[in-house]
Motif scaffolding. Structure first.
Motif, mmCIF file in Angstrom:
data_model
loop_
_atom_site.group_PDB
_atom_site.id
_atom_site.type_symbol
_atom_site.label_atom_id
_atom_site.label_comp_id
_atom_site.label_asym_id
_atom_site.label_seq_id
_atom_site.Cartn_x
_atom_site.Cartn_y
_atom_site.Cartn_z
ATOM 1 N N LEU A 54 11.962 2.335 -1.794
ATOM 2 C CA LEU A 54 11.199 2.123 -3.014
ATOM 3 C C LEU A 54 10.847 0.655 -3.239
ATOM 4 C CD1 LEU A 54 13.159 4.546 -5.366
ATOM 5 C CD2 LEU A 54 10.962 4.950 -4.241
ATOM 6 N N SER A 55 11.308 -0.236 -2.378
ATOM 7 C CA SER A 55 11.006 -1.669 -2.542
ATOM 8 C C SER A 55 10.400 -2.292 -1.289
ATOM 9 C CB SER A 55 12.264 -2.444 -2.943
ATOM 10 O OG SER A 55 13.293 -2.281 -1.988
ATOM 11 N N GLU A 56 10.881 -1.900 -0.109
ATOM 12 C CA GLU A 56 10.382 -2.506 1.125
ATOM 13 C C GLU A 56 8.872 -2.389 1.306
ATOM 14 O OE1 GLU A 56 8.769 -2.534 5.041
ATOM 15 O OE2 GLU A 56 9.137 -0.680 3.912
ATOM 16 N N PRO A 57 8.206 -1.297 0.831
ATOM 17 C CA PRO A 57 6.754 -1.216 1.017
ATOM 18 C C PRO A 57 5.962 -2.381 0.438
ATOM 19 C CG PRO A 57 7.611 0.948 0.481
ATOM 20 C CD PRO A 57 8.751 -0.026 0.311
ATOM 21 N N ALA A 58 6.540 -3.113 -0.508
ATOM 22 C CA ALA A 58 5.846 -4.291 -1.030
ATOM 23 C C ALA A 58 5.634 -5.333 0.066
ATOM 24 C CB ALA A 58 6.642 -4.895 -2.194
ATOM 25 N N TYR A 59 6.587 -5.443 0.956
ATOM 26 C CA TYR A 59 6.474 -6.366 2.095
ATOM 27 C C TYR A 59 5.332 -5.940 3.006
ATOM 28 C CZ TYR A 59 8.093 -8.691 6.441
ATOM 29 O OH TYR A 59 8.193 -9.435 7.599
ATOM 30 N N ASP A 60 5.279 -4.654 3.329
ATOM 31 C CA ASP A 60 4.213 -4.139 4.181
ATOM 32 C C ASP A 60 2.851 -4.315 3.523
ATOM 33 O OD1 ASP A 60 6.166 -3.275 5.977
ATOM 34 O OD2 ASP A 60 6.241 -1.260 5.121
ATOM 35 N N ALA A 61 2.776 -4.033 2.219
ATOM 36 C CA ALA A 61 1.493 -4.066 1.515
ATOM 37 C C ALA A 61 0.881 -5.451 1.520
ATOM 38 C CB ALA A 61 1.675 -3.571 0.082
ATOM 39 N N VAL A 62 1.699 -6.477 1.311
ATOM 40 C CA VAL A 62 1.181 -7.847 1.327
ATOM 41 C C VAL A 62 0.645 -8.193 2.716
ATOM 42 C CG1 VAL A 62 1.811 -10.293 1.131
ATOM 43 C CG2 VAL A 62 2.621 -8.649 -0.580
ATOM 44 N N HIS A 63 1.398 -7.847 3.740
ATOM 45 C CA HIS A 63 0.939 -8.130 5.108
ATOM 46 C C HIS A 63 -0.340 -7.349 5.433
ATOM 47 C CE1 HIS A 63 3.745 -10.857 7.082
ATOM 48 N NE2 HIS A 63 4.747 -10.271 6.438
ATOM 49 N N LEU A 64 -0.425 -6.099 5.020
ATOM 50 C CA LEU A 64 -1.611 -5.300 5.294
ATOM 51 C C LEU A 64 -2.840 -5.886 4.589
ATOM 52 C CD1 LEU A 64 0.008 -1.771 5.059
ATOM 53 C CD2 LEU A 64 -1.167 -2.672 7.077
ATOM 54 N N TYR A 65 -2.642 -6.345 3.354
ATOM 55 C CA TYR A 65 -3.763 -6.975 2.642
ATOM 56 C C TYR A 65 -4.239 -8.219 3.375
ATOM 57 C CZ TYR A 65 -6.495 -9.504 -0.768
ATOM 58 O OH TYR A 65 -7.512 -10.211 -1.387
ATOM 59 N N ALA A 66 -3.302 -9.054 3.810
ATOM 60 C CA ALA A 66 -3.677 -10.281 4.518
ATOM 61 C C ALA A 66 -4.419 -9.960 5.812
ATOM 62 C CB ALA A 66 -2.431 -11.120 4.808
ATOM 63 N N LEU A 67 -3.934 -8.964 6.543
ATOM 64 C CA LEU A 67 -4.611 -8.559 7.771
ATOM 65 C C LEU A 67 -6.030 -8.077 7.484
ATOM 66 C CD1 LEU A 67 -1.683 -6.620 9.493
ATOM 67 C CD2 LEU A 67 -2.743 -8.716 10.363
ATOM 68 N N ALA A 68 -6.198 -7.317 6.405
ATOM 69 C CA ALA A 68 -7.514 -6.776 6.061
ATOM 70 C C ALA A 68 -8.481 -7.880 5.650
ATOM 71 C CB ALA A 68 -7.377 -5.744 4.947
ATOM 72 N N VAL A 69 -8.021 -8.833 4.853
ATOM 73 C CA VAL A 69 -8.890 -9.929 4.427
ATOM 74 C C VAL A 69 -9.341 -10.746 5.635
ATOM 75 C CG1 VAL A 69 -8.969 -12.103 3.142
ATOM 76 C CG2 VAL A 69 -7.985 -10.069 2.087
ATOM 77 N N ASN A 70 -8.416 -11.057 6.516
ATOM 78 C CA ASN A 70 -8.784 -11.843 7.703
ATOM 79 C C ASN A 70 -9.721 -11.057 8.622
ATOM 80 O OD1 ASN A 70 -7.507 -14.280 7.107
ATOM 81 N ND2 ASN A 70 -5.543 -13.578 7.919
ATOM 82 N N LYS A 71 -9.526 -9.750 8.695
ATOM 83 C CA LYS A 71 -10.435 -8.936 9.510
ATOM 84 C C LYS A 71 -11.820 -8.884 8.875
ATOM 85 C CE LYS A 71 -11.061 -4.339 11.566
ATOM 86 N NZ LYS A 71 -11.277 -4.840 12.942
#
Length: 400
Positions: free
Chosen positions: A310-327
């Motif tokens: 219930l908390s770890e997905p916040a870590y994934d979400a930030v990284h996924l957003y950064a990957l998407a913006v750079n892409k």
């Protein structure tokens, strides 16, 4: 007024005559370099245990993104807001963050808050990534979900419980939206798996006497108990009473769907031997999770919060957003939304996670067994599970 300084994040939450304000170290602006991410979670109220852990996970991810070059040649910054586990306050802080010019939201909030706040993001045309487990089915154009959803794990989990316990299931759950929807998924899947539901019971939050229900479970002839009890007090009360009454010893298997790592620690040995299905367990010994926990401990020391699904997905979400913006090469909404379905975060503590055009996430699901010391031991991987169809496979990324 309370002020928190965390790396590049500055947070102030002002409670005065019902008004709330949020400030970030970086002012709202049209992004040419870098990006400003609104992060909303429960830092007070009943769900603060999960919110505080999620904030630490998100802040660590921001540090890692910036150490690796940031986004669009600049820093990723967080503007953090506390929703106080209250949907009305949640809507207020989202409106303030929109006015402050955030480029996107990552949020770990209840389903009630999710429903209250997403119209704010829709009206402002701001992407939102939900970093939480939920029941599935929310298909708003601006929304992606980085947490697991019950439809992607119910069927394989039921098959596991059947193989290890039997075909006669009793369903016990907390009487509210998420748990009843999840129980409905169990009923729907049961016939195809040749499972018989021999009883169902739903209890209000903070039930203290489970004696009559324990008797019903025993008299039902159930071989497997499927538990969707939510929260520490309810799980502590049920498992201690069930163990004392001999129910946990007489059932062949107990399978949980909401007993996270932190709640299990509160229940302790009364839940020993029961199972849980989730995308993440803090006690996973994988190299990726070991590195994640070491980085959190290095950053927070003795103030590090326990992590769970219930908390770890916040870590994934930030990284996924950064990957998407750079892409995408921009923070513009339609471009980021499209890119989110094309990126994969391969260094997640759970192994790997990728968004799909369905706007949900494909990720590994694990089954763990509760030990007497109040921790989980991962026993089996169900492999990468994609959510069954939730949304339009070709979402309208342009604002309608």
């Amino acid at each position: 007024m309370t002020w928190r300084f965390r790396g590049k994040t500055l947070v102030a939450v002002l409670a005065l005559t019902g008004s709330f304000a949020i400030w970030s170290a970086a002012p709202g602006r049209a992004q040419e370099t870098g990006a400003k991410l609104g992060f909303v979670t429960e830092l007070s109220g009943p769900a603060s245990l999960f919110g505080e852990a999620a904030l630490q996970a998100a802040e660590l991810a921001v540090d890692e993104v910036n150490a690796s070059g940031g986004v669009l040649g600049g820093d990723l910054t967080l503007a953090v807001a506390d929703d106080a586990t209250d949907p009305n306050i949640a809507r207020q802080v989202w409106e303030k963050l929109v006015n402050d010019g955030v480029d996107a939201f990552v949020f770990r909030e209840t389903s009630a808050a999710r429903v209250a706040v997403l119209p704010v993001a829709e009206a402002a045309n701001v992407p939102a990534i939900y970093a939480n487990d939920y029941e599935g089915g929310d298909c708003r154009r601006i929304l992606y979900t980085a947490g697991e959803i019950e439809p992607q794990k119910i069927a394989p989990y039921l098959e596991f419980l059947k193989q290890n316990g039997g075909t006669k299931f009793f369903v016990l759950a907390t009487d509210y939206n998420w748990a009843r929807i999840t129980a409905g998924m169990v009923r729907e899947a049961a016939p195809g798996l040749e499972i018989e539901i021999v009883g169902e019971e739903y209890t209000p939050f903070n039930t203290t006497d489970y004696g009559p229900i324990i008797t019903k479970i025993r008299n039902s002839g159930a071989e497997v108990l499927f538990s969707g009890l939510v929260g520490g007090p309810d799980n502590v009360a049920f498992f201690k009473q069930a163990r004392s009454a001999g129910l946990t010893q007489s059932l062949k298997v107990i399978g949980n769907i909401a007993l996270d790592d932190s709640t299990l620690a509160a229940v302790g040995d009364a839940a020993a031997g029961t199972y849980m299905a989730a995308s993440y367990f803090m006690t996973d010994t994988s190299e990726a999770n070991t590195a994640f926990l070491a980085a959190l401990e290095s950053k927070y020391g003795g103030n590090m919060k326990a992590q769970g699904y219930l908390s770890e997905p916040a870590y994934d979400a930030v990284h996924l957003y950064a990957l998407a913006v750079n892409k995408a090469g921009t923070t513009e909404t339609s471009a980021v939304l499209k890119a989110l379905s094309e990126v994969e975060f391969t260094k997640s503590p759970k192994g790997s996670i990728r968004m799909t055009p369905d706007r949900h996430a494909a990720m590994p699901i694990f089954i763990a067994e509760a030990k007497a010391d109040g921790t989980y031991e991962v026993k089996e991987s169900l492999g990468v599970q994609e959510a069954p169809k939730q949304c339009d496979p070709q979402p309208p990324f342009e604002k309608g």
